[in-house]
Design a protein around this motif. Sequence first.
Motif, short mmCIF file in Angstrom:
data_model
loop_
_atom_site.label_atom_id
_atom_site.label_comp_id
_atom_site.label_asym_id
_atom_site.label_seq_id
_atom_site.Cartn_x
_atom_site.Cartn_y
_atom_site.Cartn_z
N VAL A 102 10.40 11.75 -11.63
CA VAL A 102 10.99 11.14 -10.44
C VAL A 102 11.34 9.70 -10.79
CG1 VAL A 102 9.71 12.61 -8.84
CG2 VAL A 102 8.74 10.40 -9.52
N GLY A 103 12.13 9.08 -9.93
CA GLY A 103 12.46 7.68 -10.14
C GLY A 103 11.25 6.78 -9.92
N ALA A 104 11.22 5.67 -10.64
CA ALA A 104 10.12 4.73 -10.46
C ALA A 104 10.05 4.22 -9.02
CB ALA A 104 10.27 3.56 -11.43
N ASP A 105 11.20 4.19 -8.33
CA ASP A 105 11.20 3.73 -6.94
C ASP A 105 10.60 4.77 -5.99
OD1 ASP A 105 13.24 5.61 -7.13
OD2 ASP A 105 14.76 4.36 -6.13
N HIS A 106 10.23 5.94 -6.51
CA HIS A 106 9.57 6.97 -5.71
C HIS A 106 8.05 6.88 -5.76
CE1 HIS A 106 13.54 8.68 -5.56
NE2 HIS A 106 13.16 9.84 -5.08
N VAL A 107 7.50 5.99 -6.58
CA VAL A 107 6.05 5.95 -6.84
C VAL A 107 5.48 4.63 -6.33
CG1 VAL A 107 4.25 6.06 -8.60
CG2 VAL A 107 6.38 7.36 -8.90
N VAL A 108 4.45 4.73 -5.49
CA VAL A 108 3.77 3.54 -4.99
C VAL A 108 2.27 3.71 -5.18
CG1 VAL A 108 3.26 2.09 -2.98
CG2 VAL A 108 5.56 3.04 -3.29
N PRO A 109 1.60 2.78 -5.88
CA PRO A 109 0.14 2.84 -6.02
C PRO A 109 -0.54 2.22 -4.80
CG PRO A 109 1.18 1.56 -7.80
CD PRO A 109 2.18 1.72 -6.72
N TRP A 110 -1.71 2.75 -4.48
CA TRP A 110 -2.52 2.25 -3.37
C TRP A 110 -3.98 2.20 -3.81
CZ3 TRP A 110 -0.06 0.97 1.21
CH2 TRP A 110 1.24 1.47 1.39
N ALA A 111 -4.79 1.54 -3.02
CA ALA A 111 -6.24 1.54 -3.26
C ALA A 111 -6.81 2.83 -2.66
CB ALA A 111 -6.90 0.32 -2.63
N GLY A 112 -6.63 3.94 -3.39
CA GLY A 112 -6.99 5.26 -2.88
C GLY A 112 -5.85 5.86 -2.10
N GLY A 225 3.95 20.29 -5.27
CA GLY A 225 5.17 20.32 -4.45
C GLY A 225 6.18 19.29 -4.89
N MET A 226 6.07 18.80 -6.13
CA MET A 226 6.94 17.71 -6.58
C MET A 226 8.41 18.08 -6.58
SD MET A 226 6.21 14.57 -7.25
CE MET A 226 4.47 14.69 -7.70
N ASP A 227 8.74 19.35 -6.73
CA ASP A 227 10.16 19.74 -6.68
C ASP A 227 10.77 19.39 -5.32
OD1 ASP A 227 10.46 20.66 -9.24
OD2 ASP A 227 10.17 22.78 -8.75
N LEU A 228 9.98 19.43 -4.27
CA LEU A 228 10.49 19.06 -2.95
C LEU A 228 10.87 17.58 -2.91
CD1 LEU A 228 7.94 21.07 -0.79
CD2 LEU A 228 10.42 21.47 -0.88
N VAL A 229 10.08 16.75 -3.57
CA VAL A 229 10.42 15.33 -3.65
C VAL A 229 11.66 15.13 -4.51
CG1 VAL A 229 9.64 13.07 -4.48
CG2 VAL A 229 8.04 14.58 -3.27
N ARG A 230 11.73 15.85 -5.63
CA ARG A 230 12.87 15.70 -6.53
C ARG A 230 14.18 16.10 -5.87
NH1 ARG A 230 9.31 18.84 -10.20
NH2 ARG A 230 8.00 17.33 -11.31
N ASN A 231 14.14 17.08 -4.96
CA ASN A 231 15.39 17.51 -4.34
C ASN A 231 15.72 16.74 -3.06
OD1 ASN A 231 14.02 18.67 -2.14
ND2 ASN A 231 14.06 20.74 -3.00
N GLY A 232 14.95 15.69 -2.78
CA GLY A 232 15.28 14.81 -1.67
C GLY A 232 14.77 15.23 -0.31
N SER A 255 1.27 7.33 -3.52
CA SER A 255 2.21 8.09 -2.69
C SER A 255 3.49 8.26 -3.49
CB SER A 255 2.48 7.40 -1.35
OG SER A 255 3.02 6.10 -1.55
N ILE A 256 4.05 9.46 -3.44
CA ILE A 256 5.27 9.77 -4.19
C ILE A 256 6.27 10.37 -3.22
CG2 ILE A 256 6.22 11.00 -6.18
CD1 ILE A 256 3.36 11.16 -7.30
N ALA A 257 7.40 9.70 -3.05
CA ALA A 257 8.39 10.12 -2.05
C ALA A 257 9.66 9.31 -2.22
CB ALA A 257 7.83 9.92 -0.63
N ARG A 258 10.70 9.69 -1.51
CA ARG A 258 11.93 8.90 -1.48
C ARG A 258 11.65 7.48 -1.00
NH1 ARG A 258 14.18 12.43 2.29
NH2 ARG A 258 14.86 10.56 3.38
N PRO A 259 12.39 6.51 -1.50
CA PRO A 259 12.16 5.12 -1.09
C PRO A 259 12.23 4.91 0.42
CG PRO A 259 13.59 5.18 -3.01
CD PRO A 259 13.40 6.61 -2.58
N GLU A 260 13.10 5.64 1.11
CA GLU A 260 13.21 5.47 2.57
C GLU A 260 11.91 5.86 3.27
OE1 GLU A 260 16.68 8.09 1.63
OE2 GLU A 260 15.35 6.99 0.29
N LEU A 261 11.25 6.88 2.75
CA LEU A 261 9.98 7.30 3.32
C LEU A 261 8.88 6.30 2.96
CD1 LEU A 261 10.09 11.15 2.62
CD2 LEU A 261 10.74 9.94 4.71
N GLN A 262 8.89 5.83 1.73
CA GLN A 262 7.90 4.84 1.32
C GLN A 262 8.00 3.59 2.18
OE1 GLN A 262 5.58 5.58 -0.71
NE2 GLN A 262 6.26 6.58 -2.59
#
Length: 385
Positions: A102-112, A225-232, A255-262
């Motif tokens: 996925v794009g790097a803009d789809h990945v956000v690290p959190w404290a848990g 379910g990562m294919d669901l994220v990859r297909n938008g 959290s891994i998702a489209r930037p708009e959701l993030q």
Amino acid sequence: MTDLSSALPLDRRRMFQLAAVLGGSMALGERALAAPGGPSASAAPSLKVAPGTIRLNGNEYWEGPVEDGTDAARSAVARSNYYDPAGERDALIETVATMERVGADHVVPWAGSGSPLARSVVGFCSPQRGLVTADPTFEVAWMVAGYVGAPVAKVPLRASDQAHDVRAMLAANPQAGLYYICNPNNPTGSLTPMEDIVWLANAMPKDAVLLLDEAYLHFSHAASGMDLVRNGSNVIILRTFSKIFGMAGMRMGLSIARPELQARLMQYDGVIQTLQLPVPALACASASLRRMEQITARREQNTQTREKTAAFLAQRGLTVLPSAANMLMVDWGKPAAPIKAGFEAKGIAIGRSWPIWPTRSRITIGSPAEMERFCNTVERVVSQA
């Protein structure tokens, strides 16, 4: 892509309440199960146990991080006078993005993963757009829904296989803002087939979001379910390093998702929360992901120990649900609370029960030696309860 509804408007008092919940004043995890009426750090039960007690109560992994992860964290401690001197946050994002394609803009690290779970409820639910989950499942989403005044529909797991009944979930609220699936599920360890998850992602309202919690995925052979994220699709995937990676005390999740959701998860100081992360935990997570063969070995050992324990319990007439994670749900045939107290008196802390299943306890899978001691204690505790 479908435009999502605007964020829930909140008065000043509610904004401060949510900021306290989402900003880290309480750990949104096993210890965050508060009294009715909403989350409360003082009301939450503690996972603290007496020294020497076997910990089968918190779904933690019985070993710490893999060796390379520990080495990376130790090295990072020496550089922790700076906020992120070696770019550990960016390195983790790039590692995950490469592994998951996925794009790097789809990945956000959190404290848990507890914070993005709660933030998903705040971002996509309202009094008009409710939350739909299984029952039983991990309850943090229920609690946060109470804070935003969102109705909660709790749908029993499918009787045949304890999977999420996705068609019943959609029917329970066809206009919900958020549908939550934990796969494998907590507390049952049961799997929901990927075709069912895909069906719900396609059948739910176009402006709704599917939150797919994969905290226990690496204990199983199940597909992500990562294919669901990859297909938008309108899907957010949660991951944590608190389970099989052995980093519960280090607090690291994704959290891994489209930037708009993030962006919707970033409300109420979310940007600050995801930037202010401990450098040793970031370094440990990246190094651990580069040792997935060791995580696979942990999975196989956990499976062997879990199945051996389940067989022992079944031979003694106890009902045990099939599990693909690091837990077993055991039906004692009598109220679970005295059973739990009986184990604690013998130096073994077991997990809790859920309101829908008051005679069942969740048992975390520990080391082979710990589970052997647990098995050797079962008959005495059950007979005395």
